[in-house]
Design a protein around this motif. Structure first.
Motif, PDB file in Angstrom:
ATOM      1  N   GLU A 114      34.301  51.986  39.573  1.00 21.40           N
ATOM      2  CA  GLU A 114      33.223  51.492  38.698  1.00 21.40           C
ATOM      3  C   GLU A 114      33.092  49.972  38.805  1.00 21.40           C
ATOM      4  OE1 GLU A 114      32.477  50.815  33.942  1.00 21.40           O
ATOM      5  OE2 GLU A 114      33.648  52.569  34.553  1.00 21.40           O
ATOM      6  N   LEU A 115      34.231  49.278  38.770  1.00 17.75           N
ATOM      7  CA  LEU A 115      34.196  47.812  38.823  1.00 17.75           C
ATOM      8  C   LEU A 115      33.777  47.305  40.191  1.00 17.75           C
ATOM      9  CD1 LEU A 115      37.379  46.887  36.752  1.00 17.75           C
ATOM     10  CD2 LEU A 115      34.998  46.986  35.997  1.00 17.75           C
ATOM     11  N   ILE A 116      34.239  47.972  41.227  1.00 12.41           N
ATOM     12  CA  ILE A 116      33.812  47.595  42.583  1.00 12.41           C
ATOM     13  C   ILE A 116      32.301  47.757  42.715  1.00 12.41           C
ATOM     14  CG2 ILE A 116      33.945  48.219  45.031  1.00 12.41           C
ATOM     15  CD1 ILE A 116      36.891  49.135  44.407  1.00 12.41           C
ATOM     16  N   TYR A 117      31.793  48.879  42.217  1.00 14.59           N
ATOM     17  CA  TYR A 117      30.349  49.124  42.297  1.00 14.59           C
ATOM     18  C   TYR A 117      29.557  48.059  41.546  1.00 14.59           C
ATOM     19  CZ  TYR A 117      25.819  51.365  42.130  1.00 14.59           C
ATOM     20  OH  TYR A 117      24.472  51.609  42.257  1.00 14.59           O
ATOM     21  N   LYS A 118      29.989  47.718  40.338  1.00 14.13           N
ATOM     22  CA  LYS A 118      29.289  46.691  39.556  1.00 14.13           C
ATOM     23  C   LYS A 118      29.207  45.378  40.351  1.00 14.13           C
ATOM     24  CE  LYS A 118      30.596  48.173  34.842  1.00 14.13           C
ATOM     25  NZ  LYS A 118      29.345  47.990  34.079  1.00 14.13           N
ATOM     26  N   TRP A 119      30.324  44.985  40.924  1.00 11.30           N
ATOM     27  CA  TRP A 119      30.395  43.716  41.671  1.00 11.30           C
ATOM     28  C   TRP A 119      29.499  43.758  42.901  1.00 11.30           C
ATOM     29  CZ3 TRP A 119      31.950  38.957  40.703  1.00 11.30           C
ATOM     30  CH2 TRP A 119      32.313  38.085  41.738  1.00 11.30           C
ATOM     31  N   MET A 145      25.725  43.740  42.045  1.00 11.29           N
ATOM     32  CA  MET A 145      25.253  42.397  41.685  1.00 11.29           C
ATOM     33  C   MET A 145      25.056  41.536  42.936  1.00 11.29           C
ATOM     34  SD  MET A 145      27.078  39.624  39.163  1.00 11.29           S
ATOM     35  CE  MET A 145      28.574  39.667  40.162  1.00 11.29           C
ATOM     36  N   ILE A 146      26.030  41.538  43.827  1.00 11.00           N
ATOM     37  CA  ILE A 146      25.928  40.743  45.057  1.00 11.00           C
ATOM     38  C   ILE A 146      24.739  41.201  45.884  1.00 11.00           C
ATOM     39  CG2 ILE A 146      27.047  40.202  47.251  1.00 11.00           C
ATOM     40  CD1 ILE A 146      29.747  40.502  45.828  1.00 11.00           C
ATOM     41  N   THR A 147      24.622  42.510  46.065  1.00 16.11           N
ATOM     42  CA  THR A 147      23.578  43.064  46.931  1.00 16.11           C
ATOM     43  C   THR A 147      22.189  42.811  46.365  1.00 16.11           C
ATOM     44  OG1 THR A 147      25.137  44.780  47.623  1.00 16.11           O
ATOM     45  CG2 THR A 147      22.818  45.141  48.142  1.00 16.11           C
ATOM     46  N   LYS A 148      22.031  43.024  45.063  1.00 21.68           N
ATOM     47  CA  LYS A 148      20.716  42.818  44.437  1.00 21.68           C
ATOM     48  C   LYS A 148      20.295  41.356  44.537  1.00 21.68           C
ATOM     49  CE  LYS A 148      17.247  44.537  42.049  1.00 21.68           C
ATOM     50  NZ  LYS A 148      16.322  43.392  42.172  1.00 21.68           N
ATOM     51  N   ASN A 149      21.228  40.434  44.294  1.00 23.01           N
ATOM     52  CA  ASN A 149      20.902  39.012  44.407  1.00 23.01           C
ATOM     53  C   ASN A 149      20.560  38.636  45.845  1.00 23.01           C
ATOM     54  OD1 ASN A 149      21.490  36.942  41.912  1.00 23.01           O
ATOM     55  ND2 ASN A 149      22.493  38.918  41.639  1.00 23.01           N
ATOM     56  N   ARG A 170      20.593  52.670  47.895  1.00 20.66           N
ATOM     57  CA  ARG A 170      19.360  53.263  47.353  1.00 20.66           C
ATOM     58  C   ARG A 170      18.802  52.431  46.211  1.00 20.66           C
ATOM     59  NH1 ARG A 170      17.606  56.636  43.378  1.00 20.66           N
ATOM     60  NH2 ARG A 170      19.663  56.833  42.415  1.00 20.66           N
ATOM     61  N   LEU A 171      19.677  51.988  45.313  1.00 14.58           N
ATOM     62  CA  LEU A 171      19.212  51.305  44.112  1.00 14.58           C
ATOM     63  C   LEU A 171      18.896  49.831  44.323  1.00 14.58           C
ATOM     64  CD1 LEU A 171      21.449  52.903  41.344  1.00 14.58           C
ATOM     65  CD2 LEU A 171      19.057  53.371  41.874  1.00 14.58           C
ATOM     66  N   THR A 172      19.313  49.267  45.449  1.00 17.77           N
ATOM     67  CA  THR A 172      18.996  47.860  45.701  1.00 17.77           C
ATOM     68  C   THR A 172      17.811  47.688  46.648  1.00 17.77           C
ATOM     69  OG1 THR A 172      20.728  47.828  47.406  1.00 17.77           O
ATOM     70  CG2 THR A 172      21.287  46.954  45.231  1.00 17.77           C
ATOM     71  N   LEU A 173      17.313  48.781  47.203  1.00 17.44           N
ATOM     72  CA  LEU A 173      16.099  48.706  48.016  1.00 17.44           C
ATOM     73  C   LEU A 173      14.889  48.481  47.123  1.00 17.44           C
ATOM     74  CD1 LEU A 173      16.534  51.584  50.619  1.00 17.44           C
ATOM     75  CD2 LEU A 173      16.216  49.168  51.137  1.00 17.44           C
ATOM     76  N   PRO A 174      13.804  47.899  47.667  1.00 16.77           N
ATOM     77  CA  PRO A 174      12.576  47.743  46.876  1.00 16.77           C
ATOM     78  C   PRO A 174      12.131  49.061  46.259  1.00 16.77           C
ATOM     79  CG  PRO A 174      12.399  46.534  48.938  1.00 16.77           C
ATOM     80  CD  PRO A 174      13.686  47.312  49.005  1.00 16.77           C
ATOM     81  N   SER A 175      11.666  49.016  45.039  1.00 17.65           N
ATOM     82  CA  SER A 175      11.418  50.223  44.258  1.00 17.65           C
ATOM     83  C   SER A 175      10.316  51.106  44.834  1.00 17.65           C
ATOM     84  CB  SER A 175      11.049  49.836  42.820  1.00 17.65           C
ATOM     85  OG  SER A 175       9.912  48.982  42.817  1.00 17.65           O
TER      86      SER A 175
END
Length: 618
Positions: free
Chosen positions: A535-540, A543-547, A611-616
């Motif tokens: 869970e913590l790895i995914y959160k981190w 955040m990095i990927t989205k930014n 999937r979740l960081t790609l353009p919507s």
């Protein structure tokens, strides 16, 4: 698929249309149409590139093609999945961008630096290295270089006398077939253009994951050089760091590099282990310095006056009452104190603590403010416990339980007894049952410093905690550090007595740092909390990927894990964010945390991350 293009022309058109704030990046803050049409010059086929992420990828690939004198780009790299692209860029580009050598071919990158304070660059050579002195003297005229041999005894007074010069300290050289070259090393990035202490351990984690064993080994060899010739692993190889060391991860570096060697080099291990034992005994275990009477350790950096590397205004709050008492401006008082024309014992004592904070790597945090040299901090004593257990295991596993150093025979039993004794003292002074956590101990007041920090969890990384202690920490304390982007430097409650008008400290809430994430991930895995670690790895990583998707591939030094943003303005800003067109290096330990996270994250969560960081709209 390759698309044939007029690279220069397309690049100009793309920037004119999409880079509306003229910062030579394409980010979500630009107000362009977010759609660009490419036409293959050969097939006349059209390709629509839509969305900030893909447009910024296009910009990056055009720049790389331009630099390589290519007339094409590859579509699969434009449409690469976000996390996969970041990982590939780190492996293929960023490490190379961060690699330096202190030799004829690499000096220019190191000498042209914002920290150089004199017209002629200065390089300092240890008193004990005549070979290096001769080598750099031969290069002096070519690089407009002043070569200075350090005195045999390096005192705080001497270091203070050269503070205004900002010179580089040499690292290791090698002579292969008559060709002299510098042992390569990785710098953190941004304005940090030197080999830094604990950064190097975390960078090495990433290097080993990416198969760069020779470079990781060279990092260890440079630390061996520092201990041999400077007496310690330096805070960084800059002149004003000569009286400071850094958080000790050296035994971990040695083990991890050796274990990655396909052909084990036992001579190398014997040499490096000997030097690590030397560092343990001379830097950390001499009574009255970094070893305190209770058997635990502290950070204790020597020096005189203000640290010269801080930015203007950093100490205004500290200096203001003294300046007002003397009816001076803050800048006038600071100048006179810095030049030692004003004596102030209270300030002298404050700066012992301040330098020790910088030695700790946590510069700065309210956890350590004004008291650092009086604290047996959790993380330092855990790291030295790790030294002791590492030494025990390496001697047992690789040297038939008998290792000679400095005319003394060391066995596994010797180091196990050391580590078990340290564990007993850690539990006596640092464990707090009521807080369900390990806390720093002030040996002057003989009280614990109750301040919930990410460093409180280092005992899980080194396997000091009992399962019962770990369960209590994970249940009662860890949730106070977990936010949308991962682990914060401390809990919000830890800052309850800090006035809102006071400066934010970059190692405190709401900021998150790669070393804390990495240590806590491993600690959780050690105690069976694999799902929470995931869970913590995914959160981190999210955040990095989205930014990175939103900001042209930016991989910075740190984040605000509450806001999930790299827009961090505390103290020294955020390194790794200032570039044009394409980041060449990211930031060292952020790169490493991403690569480790990708290695540890489950396959299904990697799919979700992409999937979740790609353009919507895709």
């Amino acid at each position: 698929m390759k698309i044939i293009l007029h690279i220069d022309e397309i690049l100009k058109l793309l920037l004119a249309q999409e880079d509306t704030d003229f910062d030579k990046k394409i980010t979500k803050d630009d107000s362009g149409s977010k759609k660009f049409i490419l036409i293959d010059e050969k097939t006349k086929q059209n390709f629509a590139i839509e969305g900030t992420y893909f447009l910024s990828n296009l910009l990056q690939e055009l720049i790389l093609a331009q630099e390589s004198n290519q007339d094409f780009i590859e579509t699969e790299k434009i449409f690469e999945l976000p996390a996969n692209r970041i990982s590939r860029m780190i492996k293929d580009y960023f490490w190379n961008g961060l690699t330096r050598t202190l030799d004829e071919s690499g000096l220019q990158k190191l000498l042209i630096d914002s920290k150089s304070k004199t017209e002629k660059s200065i390089i300092y050579v240890p008193f004990t290295d005549d070979f290096a002195l001769n080598y750099y003297q031969k290069l002096a005229s070519k690089f407009n270089l002043k070569v200075v041999q350090l005195p045999k005894e390096i005192t705080p007074q001497y270091v203070s006398s050269i503070n205004d010069e900002g010179g580089i300290l040499v690292l290791g050289l090698q002579n292969k077939d008559g060709k002299i070259s510098g042992l390569p090393f990785v710098v953190p990035g941004g304005r940090f253009n030197e080999m830094y202490g604990w950064d190097s351990y975390f960078e090495n984690i990433g290097l080993l994951i990416d198969g760069k064993l020779d470079l990781a080994k060279s990092m260890v060899d440079n630390f061996c050089y520092q201990i041999t010739h400077y007496g310690k692993i330096l805070n960084a190889n800059r002149s004003y760091y000569l009286t400071r060391t850094q958080p000790p991860f050296f035994s971990s570096m040695i083990r991890e590099v050796f274990e990655a060697m396909p052909n084990k080099d036992f001579d190398w291990l014997q040499k490096t282990l000997s030097i690590a034992i030397k560092e343990y005994e001379t830097v950390w275990m001499e009574t009255g310095k970094r070893l305190t009477e209770n058997g635990l350790n502290r950070y204790f950096a020597q020096g005189i006056g203000l640290p010269p590397e801080t930015e203007a205004g950093h100490y205004d709050d500290i200096l203001k009452p003294f300046a007002e008492a003397e009816k001076m401006s803050i800048s006038e008082y600071e100048k006179l104190y810095y030049e030692r024309k004003i004596e102030n014992l209270k300030l002298d004592n404050y700066f012992v603590h301040d330098r020790s904070v910088r030695e700790s790597g946590h510069d700065t945090s309210y956890r350590l403010e004004g008291i650092c040299a009086d604290l047996n901090v959790v993380e330092l004593n855990v790291m030295l416990y790790k030294y002791e257990t590492d030494f025990a295991e390496m001697i047992s596993n690789y040297f038939d339980d008998s290792f000679e150093y400095n005319s003394k025979i060391y066995t596994q039993k010797y180091w196990i007894e050391k580590s078990e004794n340290r564990k007993i003292i850690i539990n006596k002074f640092l464990w707090n049952e009521e807080e369900s956590c390990f806390c720093d101990y002030n040996f002057k007041t003989q009280k614990q410093n109750i301040f919930l920090s990410a460093t409180s969890f280092f005992p899980l990384w080194a396997k000091i905690a009992t399962q019962e202690q770990a369960d209590k920490m994970v249940t009662n304390s860890l949730p106070k550090l977990i936010f949308s982007g991962g682990i914060a430097g401390c809990s919000k409650k830890a800052l309850k007595n800090i006035d809102s008008s006071q400066m934010q400290r970059q190692w405190d809430y709401p900021f998150g740092w790669p070393p804390h994430q990495i240590i806590i991930w491993q600690g959780l895995i050690n105690y069976g909390y694999d799902n929470l670690a995931q869970e913590l790895i995914y959160k981190w990583l999210f955040m990095i990927t989205k930014n990175a998707c939103d900001y042209n591939g930016t991989i910075p030094e740190k984040y605000d894990v509450v806001a999930c943003s790299h827009n961090v303005f505390a103290e020294y800003g955020n390194q790794g964010t200032h570039f044009e067109y394409i980041t060449r290096e990211g930031f060292g330990w952020m790169n490493a945390s991403f690569q480790l996270g990708m290695r540890l994250l489950s396959d299904d969560l990697k799919v979700e991350l992409n999937r979740l960081t790609l353009p919507s709209h895709l």
